[in-house]
Design a protein around this motif. Structure first.
Motif, short mmCIF file in Angstrom:
data_model
loop_
_atom_site.label_atom_id
_atom_site.label_comp_id
_atom_site.label_asym_id
_atom_site.label_seq_id
_atom_site.Cartn_x
_atom_site.Cartn_y
_atom_site.Cartn_z
N LYS B 90 36.13 14.34 21.12
CA LYS B 90 37.04 15.25 20.41
C LYS B 90 38.44 15.08 20.98
O LYS B 90 38.64 15.10 22.20
N THR B 92 42.06 16.62 21.30
CA THR B 92 42.90 17.81 21.15
C THR B 92 44.35 17.41 21.42
O THR B 92 44.65 16.24 21.65
N LEU B 152 38.92 15.32 15.23
CA LEU B 152 40.17 16.01 15.54
C LEU B 152 40.48 16.97 14.41
O LEU B 152 39.94 16.84 13.31
N SER B 153 41.32 17.95 14.70
CA SER B 153 41.64 18.91 13.65
C SER B 153 42.63 18.29 12.68
O SER B 153 43.34 17.35 13.02
N ASP B 193 37.27 17.87 13.02
CA ASP B 193 36.45 18.38 14.11
C ASP B 193 35.51 19.51 13.70
O ASP B 193 34.38 19.59 14.20
N THR B 220 43.49 27.50 18.11
CA THR B 220 44.81 27.02 17.69
C THR B 220 44.80 26.78 16.19
O THR B 220 45.70 27.19 15.47
N PHE B 369 34.05 22.84 24.46
CA PHE B 369 34.57 21.64 23.78
C PHE B 369 33.56 20.50 23.78
O PHE B 369 33.59 19.65 22.89
N TRP B 372 31.84 20.32 20.66
CA TRP B 372 32.65 19.70 19.59
C TRP B 372 32.56 18.18 19.69
O TRP B 372 32.50 17.49 18.67
#
Lengths: 387, 387
Positions: B90, B92, B152-153, B193, B220, B369, B372
């Motif tokens: 993941k 961030t 990832l977001s 993610d 976030t 995390f 994730w």
């Protein structure tokens, strides 16, 4: 579906797949069916045989599409559309709209009847009369009808035929399926009107074969039918597609559902009229007059429609952001004022759609109430194969 | 998936169904598999044979569950979990979190690495180092790893491996799949993610066998993974589950996405901190301090969390109203402040959920995390069978 003793036409997976494919995909050869469904030719033949014997499917005249010497000519399987007829009725607050459809969901007859009394008994009486009006006109329809589909706006449990909440009829927990089956002697399905319309599009309209699409309806209620991963979304608790009750304005008006700032509380027909009355100080103003004022340049009334379009656009963007349909169709009786809504809907949709979700096309297609009644009939047709 | 030449392990429908069922459903006899999948026993045996030969499946010791005289004992098929290993990472804004998982998505090793530079080249270098850190520790992992899952977001196209937009890394249109495959020599999947975490729950967690569920993550970013009609919703344009960008407040703040009044612009960690700074006049206030102030009874800061919880509850209600999941799991690093969110989330969810949709249970489960990163690995495992 009521009574429950009226079993579905086909129950085995292969027979269900074959019947559904021919019903929704038009005439198709056994070879193509077998390939598309991942079945052997023998399995297709076995599944089709009882449906042919009972008159639901038939073989079209042999066609030889592959040229001479290419083996046995293909005899496509097709639905015998007049094998059975289905009545569909949409119930609104003041009117019943009815149709008779054939097995392919083609409308064969239509009729309307004003609703004398929105209480359950009154509606059931009028439904019975409308069904008689429709069926008495054509003996063939009367002779071959077994099923009635009802649709109405609100919170409906399709499985139990229970109308949990209908805001426009002021109904709560009405076992409409049971009651209508008693009243008419027919096998009854009950579905939310928007989901029913979506079912018709999914099986017999532009949704055939689509992985995902959404149908948003704008009018007294604001609703949405969703097909995701190839199937209508019905909701684990019988609630889905309630775009009208997405909250888009924290300072917005209270909604009849108990929520606040719902799309429907800002952009439903009743909400529009109430806001237009407030802005003009004319407590007698009707919807058509409000539309005329806005079109004529009355800034305060025009702002009501602009705000409404913005709320609808936010709701549609929420659908696009959450489920990402391939396309979104917008329809409903509120579309009579679409010239006032169009730009604010698109502006707020484009602003709120996240990233590539904005590429989802919005198309606008007016649908008369008879199309909604056809949706109710389509759900009834589906009950031949779906438990 | 990159490179494209690395073909999936199984492609035929029957083999895919058998492998997926054993992978997600644990050891299961051929007889049960055949029944569950609607296949003949011969078809199950034929589908399983190459998977056994290649070491992905094996037969457990014969068990005789049906008592003496009941015929041949059953030898359940099971996954050989250590046949292949998968790296999941993941990404961030300031850290990489990595895991090595086996074929059953059990975590075998973990590592973290601060992100020196959020530019693409810097991230690729650090991903390569993290992968080496993870694999160098256990020779068996290094020897049997072929695939890397990244998550990832942001707006990610899983099919092409393209990161269309990552707000936290300030990336636009980065072909991360191609680049990471070049950098590591592994076959790479890239997924949003939240969708990756949902994939892990769907195949290896509490979502196994569920018709529909939703996983909402608060931090976030505010995101949502959706499973509808038994399958993860990926969106026709690669966008789905973007609950953070549902507009819930017409007078709300502008969002980084270009929208206004988005859930994330009110309730994302950055938005919370910005509002708390404004309310206290302390431009240096951090998230943990804001939480401490709110817990200590600072009314203005507490109101920031209450408003945020209300916005999240509206977003969750929109999910329930539109798709009607069986259950909704709420997680994410923002849950550290859950005591402040809990009541306003539930209050606004209950107010905005339409009718029976309010019966959908909300459950809260903190996830570190590493979970994730396991999600990223789960997507990589899925790429064995999904094209």
């Amino acid at each position: 579906m009521f009574p429950a003793s009226d079993t579905v036409l086909v129950a085995a997976p292969a027979a269900t797949a074959v019947f559904t494919a021919v019903l929704t995909g038009g005439p198709v050869s056994r070879v193509r069916l077998a390939r598309r469904l991942g079945l052997s030719s023998a399995a297709v033949t076995k599944a089709a045989r009882p449906l042919i014997e009972r008159g639901y499917l038939h073989e079209l005249a042999a066609t030889d599409r592959t040229g001479p010497g290419a083996g046995r000519p293909a005899s496509p399987l097709a639905v015998r559309a007049d094998r059975e007829f289905f009545v569909g009725v949409k119930i609104t607050a003041d009117e019943l709209i009815g149709v008779v459809c054939d097995l392919r969901a083609e409308v064969r007859a239509t009729a309307r009847r004003p609703l004398a009394d929105p209480a359950v008994d009154g509606v059931l009486t009028d439904v019975g009369r409308l069904v008689d009006d429709l069926l008495d006109a054509v003996p063939e329809h009367r002779a071959r009808v077994r099923r009635l589909g009802l649709s109405l706006s609100g919170d409906v449990d399709r499985t139990t035929g229970l109308v949990r909440y209908s805001p426009f009829l002021h109904w709560r927990d009405v076992p409409l399926g049971h009651r209508a089956a008693e009243a008419t002697g027919l096998t009854v399905t009950v579905e939310n009107d928007v989901k029913a319309l979506t079912a018709a599009e999914h099986w017999f309209g532009e949704g055939v074969g689509a992985e995902s699409f959404a149908l948003v309806t704008v009018g007294t209620g604001i609703g949405c039918g969703l097909v995701v991963n190839g199937r209508l979304v019905s909701g684990s608790y019988g609630v889905a597609g309630e775009i009208g009750h997405i909250a888009v304005d924290a300072a917005g008006p209270d909604c009849h559902c108990g929520g606040r700032g719902c799309v429907e509380a800002i952009a439903g027909t009743d909400a529009l009229v109430a806001q237009a009355r407030e802005r003009t100080g004319r407590p007698d103003l009707g919807f058509d007059e409000a539309v005329a004022l806005a079109r004529g340049g009355h800034e305060a009334v025009r702002a009501v429609f602009t705000r409404a379009g913005g709320a609808i656009g936010c709701g549609i963007a929420a659908v696009a952001n959450l489920v990402g349909p391939t396309r979104i169709v917008v329809s409903g009786e509120g579309l009579a004022a679409y010239d006032l809504f169009d730009t604010p809907i698109r502006t707020s949709f484009e602003r709120q759609a996240f990233g590539a979700a904005a590429r989802c096309p919005l198309s606008i297609r007016p649908l008369p109430f008879e199309e909604w009644a056809r949706g109710a009939a389509a759900v009834s047709i589906q009950s031949l194969v779906l438990p």
